[in-house]
Write a protein that holds these residues in place. Structure first.
Motif, PDB file in Angstrom:
ATOM      1  N   ILE A   7     -88.594 -47.676 -23.006  1.00  0.00           N
ATOM      2  CA  ILE A   7     -88.658 -48.751 -21.991  1.00  0.00           C
ATOM      3  C   ILE A   7     -88.480 -50.068 -22.748  1.00  0.00           C
ATOM      4  O   ILE A   7     -89.158 -50.309 -23.757  1.00  0.00           O
ATOM      5  N   SER A   8     -87.587 -50.935 -22.257  1.00  0.00           N
ATOM      6  CA  SER A   8     -87.262 -52.151 -23.020  1.00  0.00           C
ATOM      7  C   SER A   8     -88.395 -53.175 -23.009  1.00  0.00           C
ATOM      8  O   SER A   8     -88.550 -53.943 -23.949  1.00  0.00           O
ATOM      9  N   GLY A   9     -89.171 -53.195 -21.906  1.00  0.00           N
ATOM     10  CA  GLY A   9     -90.263 -54.174 -21.829  1.00  0.00           C
ATOM     11  C   GLY A   9     -89.848 -55.444 -21.120  1.00  0.00           C
ATOM     12  O   GLY A   9     -90.277 -56.544 -21.489  1.00  0.00           O
ATOM     13  N   ILE A  37     -89.849 -58.355 -18.362  1.00  0.00           N
ATOM     14  CA  ILE A  37     -91.006 -59.061 -17.818  1.00  0.00           C
ATOM     15  C   ILE A  37     -91.512 -58.405 -16.531  1.00  0.00           C
ATOM     16  O   ILE A  37     -92.706 -58.301 -16.293  1.00  0.00           O
ATOM     17  N   GLN A  38     -90.560 -57.904 -15.718  1.00  0.00           N
ATOM     18  CA  GLN A  38     -90.971 -57.280 -14.445  1.00  0.00           C
ATOM     19  C   GLN A  38     -91.704 -55.964 -14.690  1.00  0.00           C
ATOM     20  O   GLN A  38     -92.543 -55.563 -13.886  1.00  0.00           O
ATOM     21  N   HIS A  39     -91.398 -55.285 -15.778  1.00  0.00           N
ATOM     22  CA  HIS A  39     -92.137 -54.058 -16.103  1.00  0.00           C
ATOM     23  C   HIS A  39     -93.519 -54.434 -16.634  1.00  0.00           C
ATOM     24  O   HIS A  39     -94.540 -53.880 -16.202  1.00  0.00           O
ATOM     25  N   LEU A  40     -93.536 -55.416 -17.560  1.00  0.00           N
ATOM     26  CA  LEU A  40     -94.811 -55.823 -18.173  1.00  0.00           C
ATOM     27  C   LEU A  40     -95.815 -56.280 -17.116  1.00  0.00           C
ATOM     28  O   LEU A  40     -97.023 -56.082 -17.272  1.00  0.00           O
ATOM     29  N   GLY A  61     -88.748 -44.568 -19.688  1.00  0.00           N
ATOM     30  CA  GLY A  61     -87.721 -45.474 -19.182  1.00  0.00           C
ATOM     31  C   GLY A  61     -86.346 -44.877 -19.334  1.00  0.00           C
ATOM     32  O   GLY A  61     -86.184 -43.684 -19.647  1.00  0.00           O
ATOM     33  N   ARG A  62     -85.352 -45.752 -19.139  1.00  0.00           N
ATOM     34  CA  ARG A  62     -83.962 -45.308 -19.155  1.00  0.00           C
ATOM     35  C   ARG A  62     -83.554 -44.739 -20.513  1.00  0.00           C
ATOM     36  O   ARG A  62     -82.578 -44.015 -20.618  1.00  0.00           O
ATOM     37  N   GLY A  63     -84.333 -45.084 -21.560  1.00  0.00           N
ATOM     38  CA  GLY A  63     -84.045 -44.558 -22.895  1.00  0.00           C
ATOM     39  C   GLY A  63     -84.146 -43.047 -22.970  1.00  0.00           C
ATOM     40  O   GLY A  63     -83.655 -42.433 -23.927  1.00  0.00           O
ATOM     41  N   LEU A  64     -84.758 -42.423 -21.952  1.00  0.00           N
ATOM     42  CA  LEU A  64     -84.852 -40.953 -21.966  1.00  0.00           C
ATOM     43  C   LEU A  64     -83.577 -40.300 -21.425  1.00  0.00           C
ATOM     44  O   LEU A  64     -83.487 -39.071 -21.346  1.00  0.00           O
ATOM     45  N   LYS A  65     -82.647 -41.127 -21.003  1.00  0.00           N
ATOM     46  CA  LYS A  65     -81.252 -40.710 -20.658  1.00  0.00           C
ATOM     47  C   LYS A  65     -81.085 -39.948 -19.341  1.00  0.00           C
ATOM     48  O   LYS A  65     -80.037 -40.040 -18.722  1.00  0.00           O
ATOM     49  N   GLY A  66     -82.049 -39.171 -18.913  1.00  0.00           N
ATOM     50  CA  GLY A  66     -81.854 -38.445 -17.656  1.00  0.00           C
ATOM     51  C   GLY A  66     -83.071 -37.605 -17.317  1.00  0.00           C
ATOM     52  O   GLY A  66     -83.911 -37.341 -18.184  1.00  0.00           O
ATOM     53  N   ILE A  90     -92.735 -46.845 -27.997  1.00  0.00           N
ATOM     54  CA  ILE A  90     -91.822 -46.029 -28.798  1.00  0.00           C
ATOM     55  C   ILE A  90     -90.408 -46.409 -28.371  1.00  0.00           C
ATOM     56  O   ILE A  90     -90.025 -46.215 -27.208  1.00  0.00           O
ATOM     57  N   ASN A  91     -89.653 -47.002 -29.286  1.00  0.00           N
ATOM     58  CA  ASN A  91     -88.318 -47.496 -28.931  1.00  0.00           C
ATOM     59  C   ASN A  91     -87.454 -47.500 -30.179  1.00  0.00           C
ATOM     60  O   ASN A  91     -87.948 -47.757 -31.282  1.00  0.00           O
ATOM     61  N   LYS A  92     -86.158 -47.232 -30.016  1.00  0.00           N
ATOM     62  CA  LYS A  92     -85.314 -47.178 -31.216  1.00  0.00           C
ATOM     63  C   LYS A  92     -84.695 -48.529 -31.561  1.00  0.00           C
ATOM     64  O   LYS A  92     -84.042 -48.668 -32.595  1.00  0.00           O
ATOM     65  N   CYS A 140     -93.244 -44.510 -14.827  1.00  0.00           N
ATOM     66  CA  CYS A 140     -91.858 -44.761 -15.249  1.00  0.00           C
ATOM     67  C   CYS A 140     -91.459 -46.182 -14.922  1.00  0.00           C
ATOM     68  O   CYS A 140     -92.165 -46.899 -14.204  1.00  0.00           O
ATOM     69  N   SER A 141     -90.317 -46.595 -15.477  1.00  0.00           N
ATOM     70  CA  SER A 141     -89.775 -47.920 -15.160  1.00  0.00           C
ATOM     71  C   SER A 141     -89.033 -47.841 -13.829  1.00  0.00           C
ATOM     72  O   SER A 141     -88.732 -46.759 -13.327  1.00  0.00           O
ATOM     73  N   ARG A 142     -88.693 -48.995 -13.307  1.00  0.00           N
ATOM     74  CA  ARG A 142     -88.063 -49.017 -11.977  1.00  0.00           C
ATOM     75  C   ARG A 142     -86.687 -48.344 -11.923  1.00  0.00           C
ATOM     76  O   ARG A 142     -86.422 -47.576 -10.991  1.00  0.00           O
TER      77      ARG A 142
HETATM   78  C1  LIG Z   1     -86.965 -58.664  -8.825  1.00  0.00           C
HETATM   79  C2  LIG Z   1     -87.029 -57.577  -9.850  1.00  0.00           C
HETATM   80  C3  LIG Z   1     -88.122 -56.741  -9.857  1.00  0.00           C
HETATM   81  C4  LIG Z   1     -88.214 -55.699 -10.817  1.00  0.00           C
HETATM   82  N1  LIG Z   1     -89.305 -54.897 -10.822  1.00  0.00           N
HETATM   83  C5  LIG Z   1     -89.434 -53.976 -11.793  1.00  0.00           C
HETATM   84  C6  LIG Z   1     -90.598 -53.162 -11.869  1.00  0.00           C
HETATM   85  O1  LIG Z   1     -91.504 -53.225 -11.036  1.00  0.00           O
HETATM   86  N2  LIG Z   1     -90.688 -52.267 -12.878  1.00  0.00           N
HETATM   87  C7  LIG Z   1     -89.706 -52.118 -13.836  1.00  0.00           C
HETATM   88  O2  LIG Z   1     -89.860 -51.278 -14.729  1.00  0.00           O
HETATM   89  N3  LIG Z   1     -88.603 -52.876 -13.757  1.00  0.00           N
HETATM   90  C8  LIG Z   1     -88.431 -53.778 -12.767  1.00  0.00           C
HETATM   91  N4  LIG Z   1     -87.296 -54.519 -12.715  1.00  0.00           N
HETATM   92  C9  LIG Z   1     -86.197 -54.176 -13.629  1.00  0.00           C
HETATM   93  C10 LIG Z   1     -86.380 -54.769 -15.023  1.00  0.00           C
HETATM   94  O3  LIG Z   1     -85.840 -56.086 -15.058  1.00  0.00           O
HETATM   95  C11 LIG Z   1     -85.644 -53.920 -16.074  1.00  0.00           C
HETATM   96  O4  LIG Z   1     -84.280 -53.843 -15.717  1.00  0.00           O
HETATM   97  C12 LIG Z   1     -86.195 -52.503 -16.200  1.00  0.00           C
HETATM   98  O5  LIG Z   1     -87.598 -52.556 -16.417  1.00  0.00           O
HETATM   99  C13 LIG Z   1     -85.542 -51.804 -17.376  1.00  0.00           C
HETATM  100  O6  LIG Z   1     -85.916 -50.465 -17.381  1.00  0.00           O
HETATM  101  P1  LIG Z   1     -85.919 -49.646 -18.740  1.00  0.00           P
HETATM  102  O7  LIG Z   1     -86.679 -50.388 -19.770  1.00  0.00           O
HETATM  103  O8  LIG Z   1     -86.311 -48.256 -18.407  1.00  0.00           O
HETATM  104  O9  LIG Z   1     -84.354 -49.601 -19.097  1.00  0.00           O
HETATM  105  P2  LIG Z   1     -83.514 -50.413 -20.167  1.00  0.00           P
HETATM  106  O10 LIG Z   1     -83.664 -51.858 -20.010  1.00  0.00           O
HETATM  107  O11 LIG Z   1     -82.146 -49.834 -20.093  1.00  0.00           O
HETATM  108  O12 LIG Z   1     -84.166 -50.039 -21.567  1.00  0.00           O
HETATM  109  C14 LIG Z   1     -84.097 -48.770 -22.144  1.00  0.00           C
HETATM  110  C15 LIG Z   1     -84.792 -48.878 -23.494  1.00  0.00           C
HETATM  111  O13 LIG Z   1     -84.789 -47.589 -24.088  1.00  0.00           O
HETATM  112  C16 LIG Z   1     -84.530 -47.733 -25.487  1.00  0.00           C
HETATM  113  N5  LIG Z   1     -83.948 -46.475 -25.941  1.00  0.00           N
HETATM  114  C17 LIG Z   1     -82.721 -45.973 -25.678  1.00  0.00           C
HETATM  115  N6  LIG Z   1     -82.584 -44.754 -26.237  1.00  0.00           N
HETATM  116  C18 LIG Z   1     -83.754 -44.496 -26.878  1.00  0.00           C
HETATM  117  C19 LIG Z   1     -84.226 -43.407 -27.636  1.00  0.00           C
HETATM  118  N7  LIG Z   1     -83.463 -42.307 -27.848  1.00  0.00           N
HETATM  119  N8  LIG Z   1     -85.465 -43.460 -28.152  1.00  0.00           N
HETATM  120  C20 LIG Z   1     -86.252 -44.553 -27.952  1.00  0.00           C
HETATM  121  N9  LIG Z   1     -85.845 -45.618 -27.231  1.00  0.00           N
HETATM  122  C21 LIG Z   1     -84.617 -45.584 -26.703  1.00  0.00           C
HETATM  123  C22 LIG Z   1     -83.571 -48.903 -25.579  1.00  0.00           C
HETATM  124  O14 LIG Z   1     -83.628 -49.494 -26.867  1.00  0.00           O
HETATM  125  C23 LIG Z   1     -84.110 -49.822 -24.481  1.00  0.00           C
HETATM  126  O15 LIG Z   1     -85.060 -50.729 -25.002  1.00  0.00           O
HETATM  127  C24 LIG Z   1     -87.181 -55.536 -11.769  1.00  0.00           C
HETATM  128  C25 LIG Z   1     -86.090 -56.408 -11.755  1.00  0.00           C
HETATM  129  C26 LIG Z   1     -86.013 -57.413 -10.816  1.00  0.00           C
HETATM  130  C27 LIG Z   1     -84.833 -58.349 -10.849  1.00  0.00           C
END
Ligand SMILES: Cc1cc2nc3c(=O)[nH]c(=O)nc-3n(C[C@H](O)[C@H](O)[C@H](O)COP(=O)(O)OP(=O)(O)OC[C@H]3O[C@@H](n4cnc5c(N)ncnc54)[C@H](O)[C@@H]3O)c2cc1C
Length: 323
Positions: free
Chosen positions: A264-266, A268-271, A206-211, A283-285, A231-233
């Motif tokens: 990945i934050s978890g 509901i849309q990802h879950l 997920g976005r936690g991997l920074k890039g 794995i999350n910090k 990956c996450s969205r």
């Molecule tokens: C209609 C709709 C549909 C959607 N559909 C989807 C979908 O199909 N799939 C999906 O994934 N999302 C979907 N989303 C988006 C969803 O709501 C979240 O915004 C998205 O899942 C967040 O992605 P993420 O967890 O990668 O990023 P973030 O929410 O930014 O989370 C990043 C996580 O990384 C952790 N982190 C940061 N740095 C580190 C580190 N160094 N080590 C460990 N952990 C770290 C943080 O604590 C955080 O929990 C949808 C949203 C909407 C509104």
């Protein structure tokens, strides 16, 4: 008779096709009937389906069916279902079935249950269990039509061998030119990787991997255990990773044996796409990350420190096993 659509992928059967036949074979034993597998397209492997419990195998070895053609597939399945007097038609609930099964059900005036996760209960009617509300609840659907169409969720029913000696019966179907509405000019395939829909091990970032430049540590972890990447969205939306890796409500729905979610934050849309995984490791910090509530195992810490150590441990473990 139970008719099973045994889908091919480049001339070989998908694992999901074996699951569907094993499912049909156990249902057939319950309702005292037999299983007919239908193969659309060219393959020399059709006879192998007898190892999973197909009593009869029909193959329409028409080269035009080598690529998915929903209209032609529906026509062939309806034709064979009527010819074989099938009262249940089984698909694997993948992208092909999502397009073909409703057409088949409409043509046969059949009730359709998409995404079954267990064998029907036939003690009082015909009740099929499926997940609803993104895996948060179950629905028990009573199907009262004479012909029933069921598509089973991939990875929800184990492949089981049940050898039945049988031959492949070739069949010809008269298609019209307009049954083939799509012309495939070229196909680009990713080779050597188990597709996400069939993967038993998945490592997801997920976005936690920074890039995108940091994906190497996730790829190392994945290759140390032979896992497919997801990956996450936002990761796919930011073009860090290709869109076919995106899982969740708007991406793929998967059901692997092991899902390792990194950074990945978890939400509901990802879950929604992953919470049927058999074992979830997060794995999350952030100790407050919602994903920990859905996890079987949680590792609290920085992914950049944890992943290399985890990969090293997996490699050592594998080396010790192979020694
Ligand atoms: C209609 C709709 C549909 C959607 N559909 C989807 C979908 O199909 N799939 C999906 O994934 N999302 C979907 N989303 C988006 C969803 O709501 C979240 O915004 C998205 O899942 C967040 O992605 P993420 O967890 O990668 O990023 P973030 O929410 O930014 O989370 C990043 C996580 O990384 C952790 N982190 C940061 N740095 C580190 C580190 N160094 N080590 C460990 N952990 C770290 C943080 O604590 C955080 O929990 C949808 C949203 C909407 C509104």
């Amino acid at each position: 008779m139970i008719l099973v659509f045994a889908e091919l992928n480049n001339g070989s059967f998908k694992k999901a096709s074996f699951e569907a036949i094993a499912y049909a074979s156990q249902l057939a034993a319950k309702i005292n009937t037999q299983v007919c597998a239908l193969v659309l397209g060219e393959t020399s492997d059709a006879a192998s389906l007898s190892a999973y419990g197909a009593h009869k195998i029909i193959q329409v070895a028409d080269a035009r069916l080598n690529n998915v053609e929903t209209k032609a597939y529906a026509k062939a399945i309806v034709h064979v279902a009527s010819q074989e007097n099938a009262n249940v038609i089984v698909f694997s609930n993948n992208i092909t079935a999502k397009a073909v099964a409703p057409r088949v059900a409409a043509k046969l005036k059949a009730g359709l249950v998409a995404g079954a996760i267990s064998l029907p209960d036939v003690s009082n009617g015909f009740v099929v269990k499926k997940s609803v509300f993104a895996g948060k609840a179950f629905a028990f659907v009573q199907v009262s039509s004479n012909v029933k169409v069921i598509s089973i969720t991939p990875n929800s029913f184990p492949v089981q061998k049940a050898e039945v000696p049988t031959n492949v019966v070739p069949q010809t179907i008269e298609f019209a030119a307009n049954d083939f509405a799509v012309k495939v000019d070229s196909v680009n395939k990713v080779s050597g990787i188990v597709p996400l829909s069939e993967a038993e091990l998945v490592v997801s970032g997920g976005r936690g991997l920074k890039g995108p430049e940091n994906w190497g540590i996730l790829e190392d972890l994945g290759s140390s255990i032979g896992a497919t990447l997801a990956c996450s969205r936002p990761v796919a939306d930011s073009h860090w990773r290709p869109h076919h890796e995106h899982v969740g409500q708007t991406g793929g729905t998967i059901r692997p044996n092991l899902y390792i979610a990194v950074g990945i934050s978890g939400a509901i849309q990802h879950l929604a796409g992953v919470n049927s995984s058999k074992t979830i490791v997060v794995i999350n910090k952030d100790p407050e990350a919602p994903f920990f509530k859905a996890a079987d195992y949680g590792v609290l810490g920085d992914a950049f420190e944890i992943l290399p150590k985890l990969t090293e441990s997996f490699k050592k473990f594998k080396a010790a096993q192979n020694a």
